[in-house]
Design a protein around this motif. Structure first.
Motif, PDB file in Angstrom:
ATOM      1  N   LEU A   1       0.715  -1.109  -0.082  1.00 35.14           N
ATOM      2  CA  LEU A   1      -0.091   0.033   0.077  1.00 35.14           C
ATOM      3  C   LEU A   1       0.934   1.100  -0.054  1.00 35.14           C
ATOM      4  CD1 LEU A   1      -2.913   1.298  -0.011  1.00 35.14           C
ATOM      5  CD2 LEU A   1      -2.869   1.028   2.553  1.00 35.14           C
ATOM      6  N   GLY A   2       1.865   1.297   0.651  1.00 35.89           N
ATOM      7  CA  GLY A   2       2.685   2.478   0.787  1.00 35.89           C
ATOM      8  C   GLY A   2       2.303   3.441   1.872  1.00 35.89           C
ATOM      9  N   ASN A   3       3.240   4.545   2.115  1.00 33.48           N
ATOM     10  CA  ASN A   3       3.104   5.255   3.203  1.00 33.48           C
ATOM     11  C   ASN A   3       2.040   6.294   3.036  1.00 33.48           C
ATOM     12  OD1 ASN A   3       5.301   4.238   4.312  1.00 33.48           O
ATOM     13  ND2 ASN A   3       6.812   5.587   3.760  1.00 33.48           N
ATOM     14  N   VAL A   4       1.741   7.073   2.008  1.00 38.99           N
ATOM     15  CA  VAL A   4       0.821   8.110   1.833  1.00 38.99           C
ATOM     16  C   VAL A   4       0.081   7.810   0.447  1.00 38.99           C
ATOM     17  CG1 VAL A   4       0.379  10.456   1.835  1.00 38.99           C
ATOM     18  CG2 VAL A   4       2.390   9.817   3.027  1.00 38.99           C
ATOM     19  N   PRO A   5      -0.480   6.767   0.250  1.00 38.51           N
ATOM     20  CA  PRO A   5      -1.297   6.228  -0.783  1.00 38.51           C
ATOM     21  C   PRO A   5      -2.474   7.422  -1.237  1.00 38.51           C
ATOM     22  CG  PRO A   5      -2.152   5.070   0.822  1.00 38.51           C
ATOM     23  CD  PRO A   5      -1.040   5.802   1.451  1.00 38.51           C
ATOM     24  N   SER A   6      -2.726   7.640  -2.505  1.00 36.69           N
ATOM     25  CA  SER A   6      -4.023   8.180  -3.005  1.00 36.69           C
ATOM     26  C   SER A   6      -5.028   7.496  -2.792  1.00 36.69           C
ATOM     27  CB  SER A   6      -3.705   8.515  -4.536  1.00 36.69           C
ATOM     28  OG  SER A   6      -3.688   7.552  -5.176  1.00 36.69           O
ATOM     29  N   LEU A   7      -6.055   8.010  -3.001  1.00 39.39           N
ATOM     30  CA  LEU A   7      -7.392   7.350  -2.815  1.00 39.39           C
ATOM     31  C   LEU A   7      -7.534   6.485  -3.735  1.00 39.39           C
ATOM     32  CD1 LEU A   7     -10.197   7.161  -1.361  1.00 39.39           C
ATOM     33  CD2 LEU A   7     -11.105   8.931  -2.604  1.00 39.39           C
ATOM     34  N   THR A   8      -7.107   6.871  -5.185  1.00 41.18           N
ATOM     35  CA  THR A   8      -7.159   5.666  -6.084  1.00 41.18           C
ATOM     36  C   THR A   8      -6.371   4.472  -6.017  1.00 41.18           C
ATOM     37  OG1 THR A   8      -7.629   7.596  -7.765  1.00 41.18           O
ATOM     38  CG2 THR A   8      -6.967   5.438  -9.044  1.00 41.18           C
ATOM     39  N   TRP A   9      -5.028   4.698  -5.626  1.00 40.56           N
ATOM     40  CA  TRP A   9      -4.377   3.554  -5.314  1.00 40.56           C
ATOM     41  C   TRP A   9      -4.823   2.533  -4.165  1.00 40.56           C
ATOM     42  CZ3 TRP A   9      -1.770   0.151  -7.420  1.00 40.56           C
ATOM     43  CH2 TRP A   9      -0.815  -0.841  -6.301  1.00 40.56           C
ATOM     44  N   GLN A  10      -5.526   3.450  -3.169  1.00 40.85           N
ATOM     45  CA  GLN A  10      -5.672   2.723  -1.795  1.00 40.85           C
ATOM     46  C   GLN A  10      -7.118   1.855  -2.267  1.00 40.85           C
ATOM     47  OE1 GLN A  10      -6.754   5.662   0.760  1.00 40.85           O
ATOM     48  NE2 GLN A  10      -6.502   4.324   2.737  1.00 40.85           N
ATOM     49  N   SER A  11      -7.916   2.457  -2.969  1.00 38.25           N
ATOM     50  CA  SER A  11      -9.198   1.774  -3.418  1.00 38.25           C
ATOM     51  C   SER A  11      -8.793   0.671  -4.344  1.00 38.25           C
ATOM     52  CB  SER A  11      -9.886   2.540  -4.292  1.00 38.25           C
ATOM     53  OG  SER A  11     -10.288   3.741  -3.565  1.00 38.25           O
ATOM     54  N   ILE A  12      -8.245   0.657  -5.369  1.00 35.95           N
ATOM     55  CA  ILE A  12      -7.637  -0.469  -6.092  1.00 35.95           C
ATOM     56  C   ILE A  12      -6.793  -1.549  -5.331  1.00 35.95           C
ATOM     57  CG2 ILE A  12      -6.443  -1.138  -8.149  1.00 35.95           C
ATOM     58  CD1 ILE A  12      -6.998   1.439  -9.379  1.00 35.95           C
ATOM     59  N   TRP A  13      -6.063  -1.132  -4.659  1.00 38.19           N
ATOM     60  CA  TRP A  13      -5.000  -1.955  -3.823  1.00 38.19           C
ATOM     61  C   TRP A  13      -5.959  -2.627  -2.836  1.00 38.19           C
ATOM     62  CZ3 TRP A  13      -3.700  -2.997   0.941  1.00 38.19           C
ATOM     63  CH2 TRP A  13      -2.515  -3.866   1.431  1.00 38.19           C
ATOM     64  N   SER A  14      -7.169  -2.132  -2.305  1.00 44.80           N
ATOM     65  CA  SER A  14      -7.981  -2.870  -1.369  1.00 44.80           C
ATOM     66  C   SER A  14      -8.593  -3.937  -2.023  1.00 44.80           C
ATOM     67  CB  SER A  14      -8.865  -1.909  -0.633  1.00 44.80           C
ATOM     68  OG  SER A  14      -9.860  -1.485  -1.628  1.00 44.80           O
ATOM     69  N   ALA A  15      -8.937  -3.863  -3.313  1.00 43.55           N
ATOM     70  CA  ALA A  15      -9.774  -4.981  -3.847  1.00 43.55           C
ATOM     71  C   ALA A  15      -8.724  -5.948  -4.576  1.00 43.55           C
ATOM     72  CB  ALA A  15     -10.269  -4.264  -5.145  1.00 43.55           C
TER      73      ALA A  15
END
Length: 132
Positions: free
Chosen positions: A98-112
Motif C-alpha cells: 500500500l505504501g506510506n501516503v497512498p492516493s485514494l485511487t491507489w488505496q481503493s484499487i489495492w484494497s480490491a
C-alpha cells in the motif's frame, strides 16, 4: 478531471434506509406503506427468490477489482505506468504494498487486490513456460 473510484464514502453519507424505504414502500407523499420484505432479501439473486438488486459495496469492490485486472492486462496504459512509477516500481501489482501516503485511487484499487487474487487462476496455454 479527477476520478474517484471509491464510492463507499459517498454511499455512507446518503441515508439509504430512508431512500429505499420511501422509494419502495411509501404509498404516497406523507403516507407510510408496509415493508413487505427487507432490503437484504431484495438483493438476493432471482433464482434464489430475490429481485437481484445490487449491493452497492459489493458492486464497488467488483469494479475496483476490475481496475486491478486492467493494471495486470494492460501494463503500458497511462494509469498502470503512473501507478507503477509511484507505488510499485520494482514489483508487479499482485506483490505491491500500500505504501506510506497512498492516493485514494491507489488505496481503493489495492484494497480490491484480495478479491482479484481469490478469483484468479492459472492456465497452461501453449506450454512454453511450463517446466516439467
Amino acid at each position: 478531471m479527477a476520478l474517484k473510484l471509491d464510492m463507499s464514502k459517498a454511499y455512507d453519507r446518503v441515508e439509504w434506509p430512508f431512500i429505499k424505504g420511501v422509494f419502495w414502500w411509501q404509498k404516497s407523499h406523507g403516507k407510510r406503506g408496509i415493508h413487505w420484505c427487507n432490503w437484504n432479501s431484495l438483493c438476493v439473486p432471482k433464482d434464489e427468490g430475490g429481485m437481484e438488486f445490487r449491493n452497492f459495496n459489493s458492486f464497488n469492490i467488483a469494479l475496483l477489482a476490475k481496475q486491478g485486472w486492467r493494471l495486470l492486462r494492460n501494463p503500458n496504459s497511462l494509469l498502470a505506468r503512473t501507478l507503477k512509477a509511484k507505488y510499485f516500481k520494482d514489483l508487479d501489482f499482485l506483490n505491491s504494498r500500500l505504501g506510506n501516503v497512498p492516493s485514494l485511487t491507489w488505496q481503493s484499487i489495492w484494497s480490491a487486490k484480495g478479491l482479484l487474487m481469490k478469483g484468479m487462476g492459472w492456465s497452461i496455454g501453449d506450454g512454453k513456460k511450463v517446466s516439467i
